[in-house]
Every structure is written in C-alpha cells, then in structure tokens.
Design a protein around this motif. Structure first.
Motif, PDB file in Angstrom:
ATOM      1  N   GLU A  28       9.910  63.765  47.930  1.00 19.03           N
ATOM      2  CA  GLU A  28       8.909  62.704  47.840  1.00 19.03           C
ATOM      3  C   GLU A  28       8.851  62.205  46.402  1.00 19.03           C
ATOM      4  O   GLU A  28       8.556  62.956  45.474  1.00 19.03           O
ATOM      5  N   THR A  29       9.130  60.923  46.205  1.00 15.26           N
ATOM      6  CA  THR A  29       9.118  60.349  44.860  1.00 15.26           C
ATOM      7  C   THR A  29       8.107  59.219  44.795  1.00 15.26           C
ATOM      8  O   THR A  29       7.904  58.485  45.754  1.00 15.26           O
ATOM      9  N   GLY A  30       7.507  59.062  43.657  1.00 11.64           N
ATOM     10  CA  GLY A  30       6.590  57.949  43.478  1.00 11.64           C
ATOM     11  C   GLY A  30       7.299  56.626  43.375  1.00 11.64           C
ATOM     12  O   GLY A  30       6.716  55.571  43.601  1.00 11.64           O
ATOM     13  N   LEU A  31       8.591  56.659  43.056  1.00 15.98           N
ATOM     14  CA  LEU A  31       9.338  55.420  42.876  1.00 15.98           C
ATOM     15  C   LEU A  31       9.877  54.872  44.189  1.00 15.98           C
ATOM     16  O   LEU A  31       9.700  53.702  44.509  1.00 15.98           O
ATOM     17  N   PHE A  32      10.516  55.728  44.986  1.00 17.02           N
ATOM     18  CA  PHE A  32      11.160  55.268  46.208  1.00 17.02           C
ATOM     19  C   PHE A  32      10.527  55.834  47.478  1.00 17.02           C
ATOM     20  O   PHE A  32      11.030  55.597  48.572  1.00 17.02           O
ATOM     21  N   GLY A  33       9.440  56.590  47.358  1.00 15.57           N
ATOM     22  CA  GLY A  33       8.866  57.215  48.528  1.00 15.57           C
ATOM     23  C   GLY A  33       9.668  58.444  48.917  1.00 15.57           C
ATOM     24  O   GLY A  33      10.231  59.126  48.065  1.00 15.57           O
ATOM     25  N   TRP A  57      12.955  60.746  34.207  1.00  9.35           N
ATOM     26  CA  TRP A  57      13.853  59.752  33.608  1.00  9.35           C
ATOM     27  C   TRP A  57      13.633  58.367  34.209  1.00  9.35           C
ATOM     28  O   TRP A  57      13.537  57.377  33.500  1.00  9.35           O
ATOM     29  N   ALA A  58      13.533  58.315  35.530  1.00  9.95           N
ATOM     30  CA  ALA A  58      13.461  57.027  36.216  1.00  9.95           C
ATOM     31  C   ALA A  58      12.174  56.278  35.919  1.00  9.95           C
ATOM     32  O   ALA A  58      12.165  55.058  35.804  1.00  9.95           O
ATOM     33  N   TYR A  70      13.457  47.803  41.487  1.00 11.65           N
ATOM     34  CA  TYR A  70      14.182  48.934  42.069  1.00 11.65           C
ATOM     35  C   TYR A  70      13.628  49.286  43.448  1.00 11.65           C
ATOM     36  O   TYR A  70      14.387  49.562  44.379  1.00 11.65           O
ATOM     37  N   ARG A  71      12.304  49.298  43.570  1.00 14.46           N
ATOM     38  CA  ARG A  71      11.706  49.619  44.864  1.00 14.46           C
ATOM     39  C   ARG A  71      12.139  48.608  45.931  1.00 14.46           C
ATOM     40  O   ARG A  71      12.473  48.972  47.051  1.00 14.46           O
ATOM     41  N   SER A  72      12.095  47.339  45.552  1.00 14.72           N
ATOM     42  CA  SER A  72      12.484  46.295  46.498  1.00 14.72           C
ATOM     43  C   SER A  72      13.956  46.433  46.882  1.00 14.72           C
ATOM     44  O   SER A  72      14.320  46.317  48.058  1.00 14.72           O
ATOM     45  N   THR A 121      19.839  55.241  40.891  1.00 12.88           N
ATOM     46  CA  THR A 121      18.630  55.957  40.483  1.00 12.88           C
ATOM     47  C   THR A 121      18.100  56.818  41.620  1.00 12.88           C
ATOM     48  O   THR A 121      17.688  57.966  41.414  1.00 12.88           O
ATOM     49  N   ALA A 122      18.107  56.284  42.832  1.00 13.48           N
ATOM     50  CA  ALA A 122      17.645  57.060  43.989  1.00 13.48           C
ATOM     51  C   ALA A 122      18.513  58.300  44.186  1.00 13.48           C
ATOM     52  O   ALA A 122      18.008  59.385  44.482  1.00 13.48           O
ATOM     53  N   HIS A 123      19.816  58.154  44.002  1.00 11.88           N
ATOM     54  CA  HIS A 123      20.701  59.309  44.137  1.00 11.88           C
ATOM     55  C   HIS A 123      20.402  60.352  43.054  1.00 11.88           C
ATOM     56  O   HIS A 123      20.418  61.556  43.323  1.00 11.88           O
ATOM     57  N   ARG A 124      20.150  59.892  41.839  1.00 12.86           N
ATOM     58  CA  ARG A 124      19.830  60.843  40.770  1.00 12.86           C
ATOM     59  C   ARG A 124      18.523  61.566  41.057  1.00 12.86           C
ATOM     60  O   ARG A 124      18.395  62.765  40.785  1.00 12.86           O
ATOM     61  N   LEU A 125      17.545  60.834  41.577  1.00 13.30           N
ATOM     62  CA  LEU A 125      16.277  61.463  41.933  1.00 13.30           C
ATOM     63  C   LEU A 125      16.474  62.570  42.955  1.00 13.30           C
ATOM     64  O   LEU A 125      15.796  63.606  42.920  1.00 13.30           O
TER      65      LEU A 125
END
Length: 366
Positions: A28-33, A57-58, A70-72, A121-125
């Motif tokens: 669960e990330t605040g950036l991508f859910g 980092w992100a 990025y979210r969009s 970025t999502a992959h790194r997260l």
C-alpha cells in the motif's frame, strides 16, 4: 502497518485476507495506492524494506505537480494492462513497450516519458526490477520520437511587451482585478511557471524601494530538491506596468498576513478574498480569459506558459544576452533557452540582407 504514512505493507497471512493465496504481496503506497506484486510471500521482509525506501525517494524527491502526473499516468497504465489481461508489476519490457505504442496515439513523447517515469517509480516502490534501457522500451521510444517529429507542435503564444498592457487593462474592477494584475506582472517579470507562481508565499516577495521586488522560487521543475533561486523584477516608470505599485495594491487588499500565507489566493465574484491557495490551472485560465477579454487573436493559443515564454522572447527581441535570459528564466539547458532567441537571430546578421535589402534596383535592359 508501517510507521511511514506513505507506505503500508500488508502481506498474505499478516492481517490481509486474500481470496487467492497465490495473489502475491500487496504494497500500500500513498503515491499509487495498492500495488500487488506477483511475488512469493517469503520475500515479505525484503519487499517491506524496499518499499519503505522507495516510497521515501518517490515522495520527497518530486514536487506536488509531478506526483499528480505520476498518479494519473499509473492509473492509465494499469487500466490498459487490466483491459488486455497483463500484470502491470512484473517489469516486462515487452508490455511497457506495447503500452508506449498505444499511448502514443494520443500522447506526445514528452508526456510518454512522464508515463514511463511513473511506471518505473511504481516498480521501485514495489521492489520489482525494470530496465528502462531495454531495447523493447528504448528503441520504441526513439522510434516514436522520430515519428512525432513531423507533427506540428502548438506552442503557447508568448505575451510580448506590446500585449502585456492590454491584458492588464482587461481585468475587472475590484479585488479580483487587483489580484490578477499582480499575478500577471509577477509571473511575467520573474518568468515563472504556473506551479511556481501559485506556490509563492508572502515571505517569498521582498520589496526593494526605488528598484522593484525580489522573488524567491523555492522549488521548481529544474530544482526538485528545493535549493531555491531568486530573481529580481525592476519597477516600471509606467504605473500600470509597475510591479511595486501593483503588489502594494494587492497586499493592501489582503490585509494582515503571515509569512507562510500564500501570496495569491482565491477571490469570489463579490470581491471577498478567501485566502484559499490557487491551483496551477488558475494561471492558465487567467491568461486565456485575459487574452479573450483583451480581444487578442486566437486567445486559445495563450496559456500559463505564455507569461514565461513572453518574458524570454521579449528579452531576446531587446537583444539581451543568452546568459542574462537564462538567469531570469532559470533555464538549465542553453538549448531550451536558445529557442526564444532563434526568431530574432534569423534576422540578425542575415546574409540575405546584404544580398537583397541594400542592393540598388537594376536598370539594365530597360
């Protein structure tokens, strides 16, 4: 649950009920859910650590506008993957390359690069490796860039010095017009991007009597780490173009302010100042609406970037040096800044001037 509000890792058997035991690990990330990683839950500890580091980092190394983009982009990518039955988080260059080809039907290459950065970025997260230099990605992107090079790119029409007074004069009476004029002059004089203009705080503006104002840009597109930069705007002899007078008028409308308050804020049609910060879209609307009210041709060609482009173009028309223009616009690339000089340079020391302009008319054969 993680102590980091930006990253909460839930794993199979640790508080999250999964309908499919082979679903993998959810991050669960605040950036991508929620990012579902098709991985063995035995890697839970490793993924938790990687996710926490990547989230920091992100979220800290990018501005608010970039995070929204990025979210969009990630939402669009995952929707495409879902429609075609692809898993979005497996680092497959083939899938990413296919997405770029499809997305290029509606997006420019610069926007595709934003989407690619969001996917990476999502992959790194999630702790999933992805190679952006893989031929399936790099070659596709290069081919798309070449293919789009022939397209006509509509650039924002620059606001020049003979146009700026018309935009200022087209503002309504009352607090709204006072705010608009201050936004236009400061955005123009400091060559600010939309996000930079609405991000200004009261403490970012310093009045310098008999000179003008100094503007501190605390974070920008080319300064994601927030080191900050400052530019100066000279006061004008013409009171309608004077940034000092216009700023003072707006601050008088605002009344008592704290240093951390937004410099520009919402104003209702009845003139009430809300104090609510503006979005960067408000700058684009202001410029477009002002161009329309001023009766400029093709007002749709004007945008928030017209202020920044206008200052650079007008300075080039006055034969300002490239390094001086870059100091005001805070461009890091000379190639980008030089675009504003090219129109003027086409006519300066042009060889055809000596060939044609000063050549007397021929009288032979008459």
């Amino acid at each position: 649950m993680s102590d980091d509000p930006m990253t909460d890792v839930r794993l199979d058997g640790e508080g999250a009920a999964w309908p499919d035991p082979d679903a993998g690990v959810a991050v669960e990330t605040g950036l991508f859910g929620r990012l579902v990683v098709p991985a063995d839950p035995a890697r839970a500890a490793e993924i938790r650590e990687l996710a926490g580091q990547a989230a920091a980092w992100a979220t800290r190394a990018r501005g608010a506008g970039t995070l929204r983009a990025y979210r969009s982009a990630w939402t669009q990518y995952t929707a495409w993957c879902e429609r075609l039955g692809f898993a979005p988080l497996i680092g497959d260059a083939e899938i990413i390359g296919l997405y770029l080809v499809k997305a290029a039907e509606r997006l420019t290459v610069p926007t595709l690069r934003v989407h690619l950065a969001a996917i990476a970025t999502a992959h790194r997260l999630a702790g999933v490796p992805v190679d952006l230099k893989h031929p399936r990605i790099a070659l596709v992107l290069d081919g798309l860039a070449r293919g789009q090079a022939d397209r006509t790119v509509r650039q924002a029409a620059p606001i020049l010095l003979d146009t700026l007074p018309r935009l200022l004069a087209a503002q309504p009476d009352g607090p709204l017009g006072i705010r608009n004029r201050a936004m236009l002059l400061i955005g123009y004089g400091a060559a600010l991007r939309r996000s930079e203009l609405v991000a200004l705080r009261v403490s970012d503006i310093v009045r310098i009597p008999d000179r003008g104002v100094e503007v501190t840009v605390r974070r920008s597109k080319t300064d994601q780490h927030g080191r900050g930069d400052g530019v100066a705007i000279w006061a004008a002899v013409d009171p309608d173009l004077c940034v000092l007078r216009t700023l003072d008028a707006w601050l008088a409308v605002r009344g008592a302010l704290r240093p951390e308050d937004p410099l520009f804020c919402g104003v209702l049609k009845n003139g009430r100042v809300t104090g609510t910060p503006l979005s960067d879209k408000a700058v684009a609307r202001l410029v477009k609406d002002s161009a329309a009210r001023a009766g400029l041709p093709e007002p749709a060609r004007f945008s928030g970037h017209s202020l920044r482009a206008g200052l650079a173009t007008a300075a080039a028309e006055q034969e300002a040096q490239l390094h001086d223009i870059m100091r005001q616009t805070r461009h890091k690339s000379t190639e980008v800044a030089r675009r504003y000089l090219r129109s003027r340079d086409r006519w300066r020391n042009n060889v055809t001037e000596k060939l044609f302009r000063h050549r007397p008319p021929t009288t032979e054969g008459t």
